[in-house]
Design a protein around this motif. Structure first.
Motif, PDB file in Angstrom:
ATOM      1  N   LYS A 150      48.270  -0.134  98.228  1.00  0.00           N
ATOM      2  CA  LYS A 150      49.281   0.915  98.156  1.00  0.00           C
ATOM      3  C   LYS A 150      50.647   0.273  97.949  1.00  0.00           C
ATOM      4  CE  LYS A 150      50.973   5.000 100.473  1.00  0.00           C
ATOM      5  NZ  LYS A 150      50.896   5.860 101.633  1.00  0.00           N
ATOM      6  N   LYS A 151      51.279   0.601  96.843  1.00  0.00           N
ATOM      7  CA  LYS A 151      52.606   0.074  96.559  1.00  0.00           C
ATOM      8  C   LYS A 151      53.647   1.027  97.121  1.00  0.00           C
ATOM      9  CE  LYS A 151      51.202  -2.318  92.387  1.00  0.00           C
ATOM     10  NZ  LYS A 151      51.417  -2.511  90.966  1.00  0.00           N
ATOM     11  N   LYS A 152      54.769   0.459  97.539  1.00  0.00           N
ATOM     12  CA  LYS A 152      55.844   1.267  98.107  1.00  0.00           C
ATOM     13  C   LYS A 152      57.082   1.159  97.225  1.00  0.00           C
ATOM     14  CE  LYS A 152      54.472   0.926 102.904  1.00  0.00           C
ATOM     15  NZ  LYS A 152      54.909   0.686 104.268  1.00  0.00           N
ATOM     16  N   TYR A 153      57.873   2.228  97.266  1.00  0.00           N
ATOM     17  CA  TYR A 153      59.161   2.199  96.605  1.00  0.00           C
ATOM     18  C   TYR A 153      60.135   1.438  97.490  1.00  0.00           C
ATOM     19  CZ  TYR A 153      57.124   5.872  93.763  1.00  0.00           C
ATOM     20  OH  TYR A 153      56.307   6.584  92.937  1.00  0.00           O
ATOM     21  N   THR A 154      61.130   0.830  96.870  1.00  0.00           N
ATOM     22  CA  THR A 154      62.128   0.133  97.680  1.00  0.00           C
ATOM     23  C   THR A 154      63.011   1.150  98.376  1.00  0.00           C
ATOM     24  OG1 THR A 154      63.824   0.034  95.946  1.00  0.00           O
ATOM     25  CG2 THR A 154      62.193  -1.767  95.996  1.00  0.00           C
ATOM     26  N   GLU A 155      63.675   0.696  99.411  1.00  0.00           N
ATOM     27  CA  GLU A 155      64.613   1.559 100.139  1.00  0.00           C
ATOM     28  C   GLU A 155      65.715   2.040  99.191  1.00  0.00           C
ATOM     29  OE1 GLU A 155      67.747   0.938 103.733  1.00  0.00           O
ATOM     30  OE2 GLU A 155      65.753   0.096 104.052  1.00  0.00           O
ATOM     31  N   GLU A 156      66.156   1.166  98.305  1.00  0.00           N
ATOM     32  CA  GLU A 156      67.198   1.534  97.336  1.00  0.00           C
ATOM     33  C   GLU A 156      66.704   2.604  96.363  1.00  0.00           C
ATOM     34  OE1 GLU A 156      69.572  -0.703  93.841  1.00  0.00           O
ATOM     35  OE2 GLU A 156      69.867  -1.532  95.848  1.00  0.00           O
ATOM     36  N   GLN A 157      65.460   2.490  95.895  1.00  0.00           N
ATOM     37  CA  GLN A 157      64.900   3.501  94.989  1.00  0.00           C
ATOM     38  C   GLN A 157      64.814   4.859  95.689  1.00  0.00           C
ATOM     39  OE1 GLN A 157      61.291   1.350  94.131  1.00  0.00           O
ATOM     40  NE2 GLN A 157      61.974   0.809  92.064  1.00  0.00           N
ATOM     41  N   GLU A 158      64.397   4.848  96.944  1.00  0.00           N
ATOM     42  CA  GLU A 158      64.291   6.102  97.689  1.00  0.00           C
ATOM     43  C   GLU A 158      65.662   6.727  97.934  1.00  0.00           C
ATOM     44  OE1 GLU A 158      61.819   5.736 101.144  1.00  0.00           O
ATOM     45  OE2 GLU A 158      60.081   5.157  99.958  1.00  0.00           O
ATOM     46  N   LYS A 159      66.651   5.907  98.250  1.00  0.00           N
ATOM     47  CA  LYS A 159      67.996   6.414  98.494  1.00  0.00           C
ATOM     48  C   LYS A 159      68.603   6.986  97.212  1.00  0.00           C
ATOM     49  CE  LYS A 159      71.982   5.216 101.215  1.00  0.00           C
ATOM     50  NZ  LYS A 159      72.536   4.218 102.109  1.00  0.00           N
ATOM     51  N   LEU A 160      68.448   6.277  96.101  1.00  0.00           N
ATOM     52  CA  LEU A 160      68.960   6.760  94.819  1.00  0.00           C
ATOM     53  C   LEU A 160      68.287   8.077  94.441  1.00  0.00           C
ATOM     54  CD1 LEU A 160      70.789   6.247  92.356  1.00  0.00           C
ATOM     55  CD2 LEU A 160      68.914   4.942  91.353  1.00  0.00           C
ATOM     56  N   ALA A 161      66.993   8.180  94.676  1.00  0.00           N
ATOM     57  CA  ALA A 161      66.266   9.415  94.369  1.00  0.00           C
ATOM     58  C   ALA A 161      66.752  10.571  95.246  1.00  0.00           C
ATOM     59  CB  ALA A 161      64.761   9.210  94.559  1.00  0.00           C
ATOM     60  N   ARG A 162      67.070  10.298  96.516  1.00  0.00           N
ATOM     61  CA  ARG A 162      67.608  11.339  97.407  1.00  0.00           C
ATOM     62  C   ARG A 162      68.947  11.850  96.898  1.00  0.00           C
ATOM     63  NH1 ARG A 162      65.711   8.393 101.536  1.00  0.00           N
ATOM     64  NH2 ARG A 162      67.681   7.394 101.997  1.00  0.00           N
ATOM     65  N   PHE A 163      69.810  10.910  96.482  1.00  0.00           N
ATOM     66  CA  PHE A 163      71.106  11.301  95.926  1.00  0.00           C
ATOM     67  C   PHE A 163      70.901  12.129  94.654  1.00  0.00           C
ATOM     68  CE2 PHE A 163      73.263   7.298  97.840  1.00  0.00           C
ATOM     69  CZ  PHE A 163      73.584   7.969  98.999  1.00  0.00           C
ATOM     70  N   ALA A 164      70.016  11.656  93.771  1.00  0.00           N
ATOM     71  CA  ALA A 164      69.781  12.356  92.506  1.00  0.00           C
ATOM     72  C   ALA A 164      69.217  13.753  92.739  1.00  0.00           C
ATOM     73  CB  ALA A 164      68.831  11.531  91.623  1.00  0.00           C
ATOM     74  N   LYS A 165      68.283  13.869  93.657  1.00  0.00           N
ATOM     75  CA  LYS A 165      67.698  15.184  93.954  1.00  0.00           C
ATOM     76  C   LYS A 165      68.758  16.140  94.492  1.00  0.00           C
ATOM     77  CE  LYS A 165      64.243  17.622  96.612  1.00  0.00           C
ATOM     78  NZ  LYS A 165      63.555  17.688  97.872  1.00  0.00           N
ATOM     79  N   ALA A 166      69.595  15.632  95.402  1.00  0.00           N
ATOM     80  CA  ALA A 166      70.645  16.475  95.975  1.00  0.00           C
ATOM     81  C   ALA A 166      71.630  16.933  94.909  1.00  0.00           C
ATOM     82  CB  ALA A 166      71.384  15.724  97.078  1.00  0.00           C
ATOM     83  N   MET A 167      71.826  16.130  93.885  1.00  0.00           N
ATOM     84  CA  MET A 167      72.769  16.470  92.823  1.00  0.00           C
ATOM     85  C   MET A 167      72.085  17.198  91.669  1.00  0.00           C
ATOM     86  SD  MET A 167      74.863  12.889  92.950  1.00  0.00           S
ATOM     87  CE  MET A 167      75.836  13.228  91.505  1.00  0.00           C
ATOM     88  N   GLY A 168      70.816  17.541  91.836  1.00  0.00           N
ATOM     89  CA  GLY A 168      70.023  18.117  90.759  1.00  0.00           C
ATOM     90  C   GLY A 168      70.170  19.614  90.546  1.00  0.00           C
ATOM     91  N   HIS A 169      71.262  20.199  90.982  1.00  0.00           N
ATOM     92  CA  HIS A 169      71.482  21.639  90.765  1.00  0.00           C
ATOM     93  C   HIS A 169      72.954  21.838  90.413  1.00  0.00           C
ATOM     94  CE1 HIS A 169      71.844  25.914  91.513  1.00  0.00           C
ATOM     95  NE2 HIS A 169      70.512  25.980  91.514  1.00  0.00           N
ATOM     96  N   PRO A 170      73.243  22.686  89.425  1.00  0.00           N
ATOM     97  CA  PRO A 170      74.648  22.877  89.031  1.00  0.00           C
ATOM     98  C   PRO A 170      75.548  23.377  90.159  1.00  0.00           C
ATOM     99  CG  PRO A 170      73.171  24.210  87.651  1.00  0.00           C
ATOM    100  CD  PRO A 170      72.318  23.442  88.600  1.00  0.00           C
TER     101      PRO A 170
END
Length: 108
Positions: A3-23
């Motif tokens: 099982k491969k894991k995402y890095t902490e940085e990848q997860e944090k960037l994805a959280r920021f991107a998801k939060a910004m994913g709505h106009p």
């Protein structure tokens, strides 16, 4: 199977991107970035959506760490979380600034 894991940085960037994913969230962030701080009512007046919807968007942005809220009874005051804002700016700049494949015939 390993099982491969995402890095902490990848997860944090994805959280920021998801939060910004709505106009609406982008509009909220732009509004807050132009203010020292403001109250919920100020934000609601800027957006063409219901109060409950504004609350949900604020919750998403707060959970991602991009904004912070402080209760000043009976109101809640919001502002940009400056530390996380700077982190997000750097992470997005690094991510979008990385070199891309220029191999012939790969993608056009």
């Amino acid at each position: 199977m390993i099982k491969k894991k995402y890095t902490e940085e990848q997860e944090k960037l994805a959280r920021f991107a998801k939060a910004m994913g709505h106009p609406a969230r982008i509009a909220i962030l732009q509004f807050l970035a132009s203010q020292e701080c403001c109250f919920f009512g100020d934000i609601h007046e800027e957006l063409p959506i219901a109060k409950a919807t504004v609350s949900q968007h604020l919750k998403e942005l707060k959970e991602a760490g991009l904004i912070q809220g402080e209760i000043e009874t009976p109101k809640v005051k919001y502002c940009i979380n400056k530390e996380n804002w700077e982190t997000a700016k750097k992470m997005f700049a690094d991510f979008l600034g990385q070199p891309i494949c220029k191999k012939e015939g790969c993608c056009k």
